[in-house]
Write an enzyme that holds these catalytic residues in place. Structure first.
Site, PDB file in Angstrom:
ATOM      1  N   ASP A  95       0.823  -1.288   0.016  1.00 24.10           N
ATOM      2  CA  ASP A  95       0.238   0.132   0.025  1.00 24.10           C
ATOM      3  C   ASP A  95       0.783   1.104   0.033  1.00 24.10           C
ATOM      4  O   ASP A  95       2.087   1.275   0.066  1.00 24.10           O
ATOM      5  CB  ASP A  95      -1.106   0.084   0.948  1.00 24.10           C
ATOM      6  CG  ASP A  95      -0.273   0.150   2.553  1.00 24.10           C
ATOM      7  OD1 ASP A  95       0.959   0.451   2.437  1.00 24.10           O
ATOM      8  OD2 ASP A  95      -1.176  -0.053   3.353  1.00 24.10           O
ATOM      9  N   SER A  96       0.323   2.417  -0.002  1.00 23.61           N
ATOM     10  CA  SER A  96       1.021   3.599  -0.407  1.00 23.61           C
ATOM     11  C   SER A  96       1.614   4.162   0.724  1.00 23.61           C
ATOM     12  O   SER A  96       2.553   5.144   0.831  1.00 23.61           O
ATOM     13  CB  SER A  96       0.354   4.622  -1.253  1.00 23.61           C
ATOM     14  OG  SER A  96      -0.863   5.219  -0.111  1.00 23.61           O
ATOM     15  N   GLY A  97       1.055   3.598   2.020  1.00 26.78           N
ATOM     16  CA  GLY A  97       1.355   4.472   3.193  1.00 26.78           C
ATOM     17  C   GLY A  97       0.457   5.307   3.793  1.00 26.78           C
ATOM     18  O   GLY A  97       0.474   5.950   4.737  1.00 26.78           O
ATOM     19  N   GLY A  98      -0.531   5.948   2.876  1.00 24.25           N
ATOM     20  CA  GLY A  98      -1.470   6.992   3.202  1.00 24.25           C
ATOM     21  C   GLY A  98      -2.318   6.747   4.287  1.00 24.25           C
ATOM     22  O   GLY A  98      -2.543   7.564   5.105  1.00 24.25           O
ATOM     23  N   PHE A  99      -2.723   5.285   4.388  1.00 21.87           N
ATOM     24  CA  PHE A  99      -3.804   4.869   5.406  1.00 21.87           C
ATOM     25  C   PHE A  99      -3.066   5.029   6.833  1.00 21.87           C
ATOM     26  O   PHE A  99      -3.657   5.704   7.644  1.00 21.87           O
ATOM     27  CB  PHE A  99      -3.901   3.316   5.404  1.00 21.87           C
ATOM     28  CG  PHE A  99      -4.970   3.069   6.143  1.00 21.87           C
ATOM     29  CD1 PHE A  99      -6.520   2.988   6.345  1.00 21.87           C
ATOM     30  CD2 PHE A  99      -4.640   2.593   7.714  1.00 21.87           C
ATOM     31  CE1 PHE A  99      -7.422   2.574   6.993  1.00 21.87           C
ATOM     32  CE2 PHE A  99      -5.543   2.206   8.556  1.00 21.87           C
ATOM     33  CZ  PHE A  99      -6.993   2.079   8.258  1.00 21.87           C
ATOM     34  N   ASP A 181      -2.857   8.633  -1.369  1.00 24.60           N
ATOM     35  CA  ASP A 181      -3.999   9.108  -1.607  1.00 24.60           C
ATOM     36  C   ASP A 181      -4.350   9.740  -0.173  1.00 24.60           C
ATOM     37  O   ASP A 181      -3.741   9.507   0.887  1.00 24.60           O
ATOM     38  CB  ASP A 181      -5.135   8.190  -1.907  1.00 24.60           C
ATOM     39  CG  ASP A 181      -5.375   6.957  -0.749  1.00 24.60           C
ATOM     40  OD1 ASP A 181      -4.073   6.411  -0.666  1.00 24.60           O
ATOM     41  OD2 ASP A 181      -6.324   6.703  -0.243  1.00 24.60           O
ATOM     42  N   GLY A 263     -10.854   4.112   1.945  1.00 23.08           N
ATOM     43  CA  GLY A 263     -11.526   4.970   2.695  1.00 23.08           C
ATOM     44  C   GLY A 263     -12.429   4.076   3.562  1.00 23.08           C
ATOM     45  O   GLY A 263     -12.717   3.073   3.757  1.00 23.08           O
ATOM     46  N   ASP A 310      -7.731  -7.296   1.161  1.00 25.76           N
ATOM     47  CA  ASP A 310      -6.668  -7.869   2.192  1.00 25.76           C
ATOM     48  C   ASP A 310      -7.346  -7.356   3.186  1.00 25.76           C
ATOM     49  O   ASP A 310      -8.256  -6.393   3.362  1.00 25.76           O
ATOM     50  CB  ASP A 310      -5.682  -6.990   1.909  1.00 25.76           C
ATOM     51  CG  ASP A 310      -5.673  -5.278   2.104  1.00 25.76           C
ATOM     52  OD1 ASP A 310      -5.502  -5.059   3.262  1.00 25.76           O
ATOM     53  OD2 ASP A 310      -5.968  -4.574   1.240  1.00 25.76           O
ATOM     54  N   CYS A 348     -12.546 -27.984   8.392  1.00 25.33           N
ATOM     55  CA  CYS A 348     -11.544 -27.345   7.893  1.00 25.33           C
ATOM     56  C   CYS A 348     -10.487 -28.246   7.492  1.00 25.33           C
ATOM     57  O   CYS A 348      -9.807 -29.218   8.304  1.00 25.33           O
ATOM     58  CB  CYS A 348     -11.064 -26.382   9.039  1.00 25.33           C
ATOM     59  SG  CYS A 348      -9.548 -25.265   8.462  1.00 25.33           S
ATOM     60  N   CYS A 350      -6.928 -27.118   7.133  1.00 26.53           N
ATOM     61  CA  CYS A 350      -5.955 -26.221   7.419  1.00 26.53           C
ATOM     62  C   CYS A 350      -4.894 -27.056   8.457  1.00 26.53           C
ATOM     63  O   CYS A 350      -5.202 -28.111   8.847  1.00 26.53           O
ATOM     64  CB  CYS A 350      -6.139 -25.137   8.193  1.00 26.53           C
ATOM     65  SG  CYS A 350      -6.556 -25.313  10.102  1.00 26.53           S
ATOM     66  N   CYS A 353      -5.902 -27.766  12.061  1.00 19.73           N
ATOM     67  CA  CYS A 353      -7.160 -28.482  12.163  1.00 19.73           C
ATOM     68  C   CYS A 353      -6.809 -29.959  11.942  1.00 19.73           C
ATOM     69  O   CYS A 353      -7.632 -30.850  12.466  1.00 19.73           O
ATOM     70  CB  CYS A 353      -8.542 -28.148  11.419  1.00 19.73           C
ATOM     71  SG  CYS A 353      -9.096 -26.575  12.117  1.00 19.73           S
ATOM     72  N   HIS A 379      -4.977 -21.343  10.691  1.00 20.85           N
ATOM     73  CA  HIS A 379      -6.435 -21.635  10.561  1.00 20.85           C
ATOM     74  C   HIS A 379      -7.246 -20.535  10.035  1.00 20.85           C
ATOM     75  O   HIS A 379      -7.977 -20.679   9.328  1.00 20.85           O
ATOM     76  CB  HIS A 379      -6.951 -22.048  12.053  1.00 20.85           C
ATOM     77  CG  HIS A 379      -8.464 -22.298  11.931  1.00 20.85           C
ATOM     78  ND1 HIS A 379      -9.161 -23.439  11.478  1.00 20.85           N
ATOM     79  CD2 HIS A 379      -9.477 -21.504  12.407  1.00 20.85           C
ATOM     80  CE1 HIS A 379     -10.332 -23.309  11.581  1.00 20.85           C
ATOM     81  NE2 HIS A 379     -10.817 -22.083  12.001  1.00 20.85           N
TER      82      HIS A 379
END
Length: 416
Positions: A95-99, A181, A263, A310, A348, A350, A353, A379
């Site tokens: 990601d851009s780092g903006g968040f 952004d 956002g 994500d 499951c 995984c 499990c 899991h």
């Protein structure tokens, strides 16, 4: 300019915008829809990269803000890029780092909507949308050129601009990057949303220009896709405008390879907002919805036309003993699991499990053993990855609506 990446559309659902496709990158293909586990600091917390591959993840997403602060994008570039640095052979996103600049800078961390300031609009007596959490100091200040912020690690001063974000992400070497952004919240005023949207549009142009420059400069490196980020909060006209602006944006022949939908979103309006955006975006380019992993949200977002997702939640809640099962989320520290000598979820497949009982994992949490986080993260990540794999298959075979009814009915006790 030559590009080694592409997106090919597959099957479309008959009764929704749901679709399958393939995103091709220099480090492999991503069959969509796909859930992308988050490895914030170049690691999915508590889990080996080899285990992330074994649980079926097709790609991982790392965080430009955190990796810039520690260990530094130049060091990762020197190591051969993010994938080689963390021993992950597949595709990577950053990601851009903006968040993080905005959310950590305001002291609210991940809370971006109704919990803001006791449900008050994010303004001060000056009329500016720059409120912060009670008892916190603002660590980020936005202007038209970029953002000044202080590190949450040591308080040191830094500045991100669109160009800096691109330089960091090119250094990290991810296959898919996001444009810088301005993050807004549902508590910001309409006036501020409009200002921030225009700022994000202008920053997107600068990101494309810097991306073009860096790509030409680093021709010895594999091509990295750049995806624009659609903001606009809960406003239909702003969301549609942002999608049209970025969808048609071109700078010296360069355009975005895909798009992120970012956002704060109210859960009940998620599908509507994603639908506004996908209505306007070019059909032949992929869309990533940032930050979702709940069962009903995945079905809603895919039905509205999103391709990849994500979220940190599967690993975060796992470290606090919460696990997903076919019939809902449960907390393994509960007394009922002390003698459950069977898997967490007997449906499951995984590693956890297949090899351990809920009673054993219950014991690990009670004993405060680190292995508890590892087993539950495996899991939870597998649960979400597998669910999205099943959704992808259902779109192909024409049973998406039936799968949605079955899975949400089982998980919530009612169809969603």
């Amino acid at each position: 300019m030559p590009r080694t990446t592409s997106f090919s559309l597959g099957t479309r659902a008959a009764d929704s915008r749901a679709r399958t496709g393939v995103i091709s990158t220099p480090h492999g293909d991503i069959a969509t829809p796909a859930f992308i586990p988050v490895g914030t600091k170049a690691t999915v917390k508590a889990v080996l990269p080899e285990s992330v591959a074994q649980l079926g993840a097709q790609a991982v997403l790392a965080n430009a803000y955190h990796l810039y602060l520690q260990p530094g994008h130049n060091l990762i570039d020197e190591s051969g890029g993010l994938g080689r640095f963390m021993n992950w052979p597949g595709p990577t996103y950053t990601d851009s780092g903006g968040f993080q600049v905005m959310s950590l800078g305001a002291g609210f961390k991940k809370v971006l909507s109704e919990s803001f300031s006791g449900n008050q609009r994010a303004t001060t007596p000056s009329g500016r949308d720059d409120d912060v959490e009670a008892g916190k100091d603002r660590l980020a200040h936005v202007d038209d050129d970029g953002v000044d912020f202080r590190s949450f690690i040591d308080g040191s001063q830094h500045r991100f601009t669109p160009e800096v974000s691109m330089q960091i992400q090119h250094g990290l070497g991810a296959d898919i990057m996001f444009a810088f952004d301005e993050l807004t919240t549902l508590m910001n005023s309409r006036r501020y949303q409009e200002e921030a949207l225009e700022r994000t549009r202008l920053w997107a142009q600068r990101c494309l220009a810097e991306h073009a420059r860096l790509t030409e400069e680093r021709q010895h490196k594999p091509y990295q896709q750049l995806w624009g980020v659609i903001q606009g909060a809960q406003y239909e006209d702003l969301r549609r405008k942002a999608a049209r602006d970025l969808g048609s944006m071109e700078v010296d022949g360069w355009s975005f390879d895909g798009f992120g939908i970012g956002g704060a979103l109210e859960k009940e309006n998620l599908g509507t907002i994603v639908g506004w955006v996908t209505d306007e975006l070019p059909d032949e380019r992929p869309r990533h919805l940032l930050g979702i992993s709940e069962v009903d949200d995945l079905f809603v977002a895919i039905a509205a036309g999103a391709d990849t997702f994500d979220c940190v939640s599967p690993s975060r809640v796992a470290r606090n003993s919460a696990v997903y099962t076919r019939t809902g989320r449960v907390n393994l520290t509960g007394a009922k699991y002390r003698r459950q000598f069977s898997p967490i979820d007997d449906t499951c497949d995984c590693y956890t499990c297949q090899n351990y009982t809920a009673a054993y994992v219950h014991h690990l949490f009670r004993a405060k053993e680190m292995l508890s986080s590892t087993l539950c993260t495996i899991h939870n990540e597998r649960f979400v990855v597998r669910l999205v794999d099943e959704i992808r298959e259902s779109i192909t075979n024409g049973t998406f609506a039936e799968l949605r009814e079955e899975r949400t009915g089982q998980y919530y006790g009612e169809v969603r």
